[in-house]
Design a protein around this motif. Structure first.
Motif, PDB file in Angstrom:
ATOM      1  N   ASP A  83     -10.942  -1.233  -1.028  1.00 18.93           N
ATOM      2  CA  ASP A  83     -11.753  -2.183  -0.255  1.00 18.93           C
ATOM      3  C   ASP A  83     -10.876  -3.261   0.391  1.00 18.93           C
ATOM      4  O   ASP A  83     -11.064  -3.607   1.560  1.00 18.93           O
ATOM      5  CB  ASP A  83     -12.793  -2.841  -1.162  1.00 18.93           C
ATOM      6  N   MET A  84      -9.923  -3.796  -0.364  1.00 23.33           N
ATOM      7  CA  MET A  84      -9.097  -4.888   0.140  1.00 23.33           C
ATOM      8  C   MET A  84      -8.109  -4.402   1.196  1.00 23.33           C
ATOM      9  O   MET A  84      -7.878  -5.072   2.208  1.00 23.33           O
ATOM     10  CB  MET A  84      -8.376  -5.567  -1.022  1.00 23.33           C
ATOM     11  N   LEU A  85      -7.514  -3.240   0.986  1.00 22.03           N
ATOM     12  CA  LEU A  85      -6.583  -2.692   1.975  1.00 22.03           C
ATOM     13  C   LEU A  85      -7.319  -2.357   3.271  1.00 22.03           C
ATOM     14  O   LEU A  85      -6.818  -2.634   4.369  1.00 22.03           O
ATOM     15  CB  LEU A  85      -5.896  -1.444   1.418  1.00 22.03           C
ATOM     16  N   ALA A  86      -8.508  -1.787   3.138  1.00 22.81           N
ATOM     17  CA  ALA A  86      -9.295  -1.457   4.329  1.00 22.81           C
ATOM     18  C   ALA A  86      -9.712  -2.722   5.079  1.00 22.81           C
ATOM     19  O   ALA A  86      -9.707  -2.760   6.317  1.00 22.81           O
ATOM     20  CB  ALA A  86     -10.523  -0.640   3.937  1.00 22.81           C
ATOM     21  N   ALA A  87     -10.063  -3.771   4.333  1.00 26.58           N
ATOM     22  CA  ALA A  87     -10.448  -5.033   4.968  1.00 26.58           C
ATOM     23  C   ALA A  87      -9.276  -5.609   5.758  1.00 26.58           C
ATOM     24  O   ALA A  87      -9.451  -6.093   6.889  1.00 26.58           O
ATOM     25  CB  ALA A  87     -10.913  -6.022   3.901  1.00 26.58           C
ATOM     26  N   ALA A  88      -8.084  -5.580   5.177  1.00 28.78           N
ATOM     27  CA  ALA A  88      -6.905  -6.092   5.880  1.00 28.78           C
ATOM     28  C   ALA A  88      -6.628  -5.276   7.132  1.00 28.78           C
ATOM     29  O   ALA A  88      -6.304  -5.832   8.194  1.00 28.78           O
ATOM     30  CB  ALA A  88      -5.695  -6.071   4.948  1.00 28.78           C
ATOM     31  N   ALA A  89      -6.755  -3.957   7.031  1.00 27.98           N
ATOM     32  CA  ALA A  89      -6.502  -3.095   8.183  1.00 27.98           C
ATOM     33  C   ALA A  89      -7.488  -3.379   9.307  1.00 27.98           C
ATOM     34  O   ALA A  89      -7.116  -3.394  10.497  1.00 27.98           O
ATOM     35  CB  ALA A  89      -6.575  -1.631   7.765  1.00 27.98           C
ATOM     36  N   ARG A  90      -8.744  -3.622   8.960  1.00 27.26           N
ATOM     37  CA  ARG A  90      -9.744  -3.939   9.993  1.00 27.26           C
ATOM     38  C   ARG A  90      -9.421  -5.241  10.707  1.00 27.26           C
ATOM     39  O   ARG A  90      -9.828  -5.445  11.854  1.00 27.26           O
ATOM     40  CB  ARG A  90     -11.136  -4.014   9.369  1.00 27.26           C
ATOM     41  N   CYS A  91      -8.700  -6.131  10.041  1.00 23.86           N
ATOM     42  CA  CYS A  91      -8.298  -7.397  10.653  1.00 23.86           C
ATOM     43  C   CYS A  91      -7.040  -7.247  11.507  1.00 23.86           C
ATOM     44  O   CYS A  91      -6.566  -8.231  12.083  1.00 23.86           O
ATOM     45  CB  CYS A  91      -8.024  -8.446   9.572  1.00 23.86           C
ATOM     46  N   GLY A  92      -6.492  -6.047  11.581  1.00 24.34           N
ATOM     47  CA  GLY A  92      -5.286  -5.831  12.364  1.00 24.34           C
ATOM     48  C   GLY A  92      -3.997  -6.044  11.600  1.00 24.34           C
ATOM     49  O   GLY A  92      -2.929  -6.180  12.205  1.00 24.34           O
ATOM     50  N   TRP A  93      -4.080  -6.052  10.250  1.00 23.25           N
ATOM     51  CA  TRP A  93      -2.893  -6.252   9.422  1.00 23.25           C
ATOM     52  C   TRP A  93      -2.303  -4.909   8.997  1.00 23.25           C
ATOM     53  O   TRP A  93      -3.027  -3.935   8.766  1.00 23.25           O
ATOM     54  CB  TRP A  93      -3.244  -7.055   8.166  1.00 23.25           C
ATOM     55  N   ARG A  94      -0.997  -4.853   8.882  1.00 20.78           N
ATOM     56  CA  ARG A  94      -0.328  -3.729   8.236  1.00 20.78           C
ATOM     57  C   ARG A  94      -0.552  -3.896   6.733  1.00 20.78           C
ATOM     58  O   ARG A  94      -0.285  -4.972   6.191  1.00 20.78           O
ATOM     59  CB  ARG A  94       1.169  -3.772   8.559  1.00 20.78           C
ATOM     60  N   ALA A  95      -1.032  -2.867   6.052  1.00 24.39           N
ATOM     61  CA  ALA A  95      -1.451  -3.018   4.656  1.00 24.39           C
ATOM     62  C   ALA A  95      -0.670  -2.082   3.742  1.00 24.39           C
ATOM     63  O   ALA A  95      -0.528  -0.892   4.027  1.00 24.39           O
ATOM     64  CB  ALA A  95      -2.950  -2.740   4.518  1.00 24.39           C
ATOM     65  N   VAL A  96      -0.198  -2.636   2.617  1.00 24.20           N
ATOM     66  CA  VAL A  96       0.576  -1.856   1.659  1.00 24.20           C
ATOM     67  C   VAL A  96       0.261  -2.309   0.245  1.00 24.20           C
ATOM     68  O   VAL A  96       0.009  -3.496  -0.001  1.00 24.20           O
ATOM     69  CB  VAL A  96       2.095  -1.989   1.941  1.00 24.20           C
ATOM     70  N   LEU A  97       0.237  -1.365  -0.687  1.00 20.97           N
ATOM     71  CA  LEU A  97       0.070  -1.672  -2.108  1.00 20.97           C
ATOM     72  C   LEU A  97       1.340  -1.274  -2.851  1.00 20.97           C
ATOM     73  O   LEU A  97       1.873  -0.180  -2.644  1.00 20.97           O
ATOM     74  CB  LEU A  97      -1.122  -0.910  -2.679  1.00 20.97           C
ATOM     75  N   MET A  98       1.841  -2.197  -3.692  1.00 17.23           N
ATOM     76  CA  MET A  98       2.952  -1.859  -4.574  1.00 17.23           C
ATOM     77  C   MET A  98       2.407  -1.423  -5.924  1.00 17.23           C
ATOM     78  O   MET A  98       1.694  -2.178  -6.585  1.00 17.23           O
ATOM     79  CB  MET A  98       3.894  -3.052  -4.785  1.00 17.23           C
ATOM     80  N   HIS A  99       2.724  -0.187  -6.324  1.00 15.92           N
ATOM     81  CA  HIS A  99       2.387   0.257  -7.673  1.00 15.92           C
ATOM     82  C   HIS A  99       3.392  -0.324  -8.658  1.00 15.92           C
ATOM     83  O   HIS A  99       4.600  -0.257  -8.427  1.00 15.92           O
ATOM     84  CB  HIS A  99       2.436   1.785  -7.759  1.00 15.92           C
ATOM     85  N   PHE A 100       2.892  -0.890  -9.726  1.00 21.03           N
ATOM     86  CA  PHE A 100       3.803  -1.292 -10.793  1.00 21.03           C
ATOM     87  C   PHE A 100       4.450  -0.037 -11.385  1.00 21.03           C
ATOM     88  O   PHE A 100       3.945   1.082 -11.216  1.00 21.03           O
ATOM     89  CB  PHE A 100       3.052  -2.078 -11.871  1.00 21.03           C
TER      90      PHE A 100
END
Length: 346
Positions: A83-100
């Motif tokens: 949900d959070m990554l998709a929200a950032a992408a809709r705002c025009g942001w490049r989105a990435v998650l770091m796995h621990f």
């Protein structure tokens, strides 16, 4: 109430205010479909972490960058992450998650794991991304364990040590000992049992592959039935702490709230079953760079609201509003405008 601590505007749907229902609802709904590309980043100590990049990222090299750190035993597949990554992408942001370490698609190499105060990997990744995207505004967000880690990181590194324009912490267990107590009480033991099962499975695999700096047999590992016990016998010796108490004291970020210089938004529910209800009353007053929004309801990383006829994530909506506010500011003017920061219905 401190002027840095305000009420959030989250309102649960009628009949869905229960804190356990809010906590579990995101995991019961259909999972958002997102395409990702995986990147392996080698770390200075010989281990590695996996980055999950959302596909169809902006072409512009200076597009704003959203970096997400997940919770305990979370991943790209966690509902809140999608949900959070998709929200950032809709705002025009490049989105990435770091796995621990060990939370991606492959087990990590070294005889260690990750923990709530382990800021070194996030610091390294943010530095690497700063070199790769030097002209991009960068905002980091953390959820649960990742939120405590992020708050600790921004407090320790200050405004000059990180290339971050802002930070967002969601459901952060800022007092780890108090959270361990809360999770060992009542229905919350269900969450504790679920998380410990995943943690113990990973450690059991590592124990079968070679020696670890812990004094446990597989049977003794299986018998650990609380976070206090697990962190005392596994997390602490595995990561250089004297005991669970030592780990909780040194890794908890709440004691550092007054030291934060980077604009930081903390989203919290007063009924979070992973924490005591009076969490912020036992913590230092946050600095002026911090804005804490506390909702009466919301559970742990729940915050499910009704939009029209559908259930949706208030959390994603609130973060969308915040990213839009920050993206509109230049790095030199980043800070808190309480009027703009409260526009969470945009």
């Amino acid at each position: 109430m401190s002027r840095t601590i305000v009420s959030a505007d989250f309102r649960p749907p009628k009949g869905l205010a229960n804190r356990h229902l809010q906590t579990l609802l995101p995991r019961l709904l259909p999972r958002r479909r997102l395409a990702r590309d995986t990147e392996i980043i080698n770390l200075p100590d010989g281990d590695f972490v996996e980055l999950a990049w959302l596909r169809n990222a902006p072409v512009r090299h200076d597009a704003p960058l959203f970096i997400l750190f997940h919770g305990l035993e979370g991943s790209f597949d966690s509902p809140y992450a999608r949900d959070m990554l998709a929200a950032a992408a809709r705002c025009g942001w490049r989105a990435v998650l770091m796995h621990f370490r060990g939370c991606g698609q492959a087990s990590n190499r070294l005889p260690r794991a990750y923990h709530s105060g382990d800021t070194a990997d996030a610091y390294w990744i943010i530095a690497q991304l700063a070199q790769r995207y030097p002209h991009a505004i960068k905002v980091a967000a953390g959820v649960s364990l990742g939120a405590n880690m992020l708050v600790k990181l921004v407090a320790e590194q200050g405004g000059d040590g990180l290339d971050l324009a802002g930070a967002i912490a969601v459901s952060a267990p800022l007092d780890l000992a108090a959270s361990a107590d809360a999770l060992n009480t009542g229905f919350a033991r269900v969450y504790q049992r679920h998380l410990l099962k995943s943690l113990k499975r990973k450690i059991a695999t590592k124990m079968s592959q070679g020696p670890l700096p812990i004094s446990l047999t597989p049977h003794q590992l299986k018998e650990l039935d609380s976070f206090w016990a697990y962190d005392n016998e596994v997390t602490a010796p595995l990561h250089g702490f004297a005991s669970a108490s030592d780990y909780y004291r040194r890794a908890s970020a709440g004691r550092l709230l007054g030291d934060i210089e980077i604009p930081t938004l903390i989203l919290h529910a007063a009924d979070d079953p992973f924490m005591p209800g009076e969490l912020f009353s036992r913590l230092p007053t946050p600095s002026d760079a911090v804005r804490v929004e506390i909702a009466r309801h919301g559970g742990h990383v729940g915050f499910m609201e009704r939009r029209g006829w559908r259930l949706s994530s208030w959390l994603a909506r609130r973060i969308t509003a915040q990213l839009n506010d920050w993206a509109a500011l230049s790095p030199s003017t980043m800070g808190w405008s309480l009027q703009s920061a409260s526009r969470s219905d945009s």
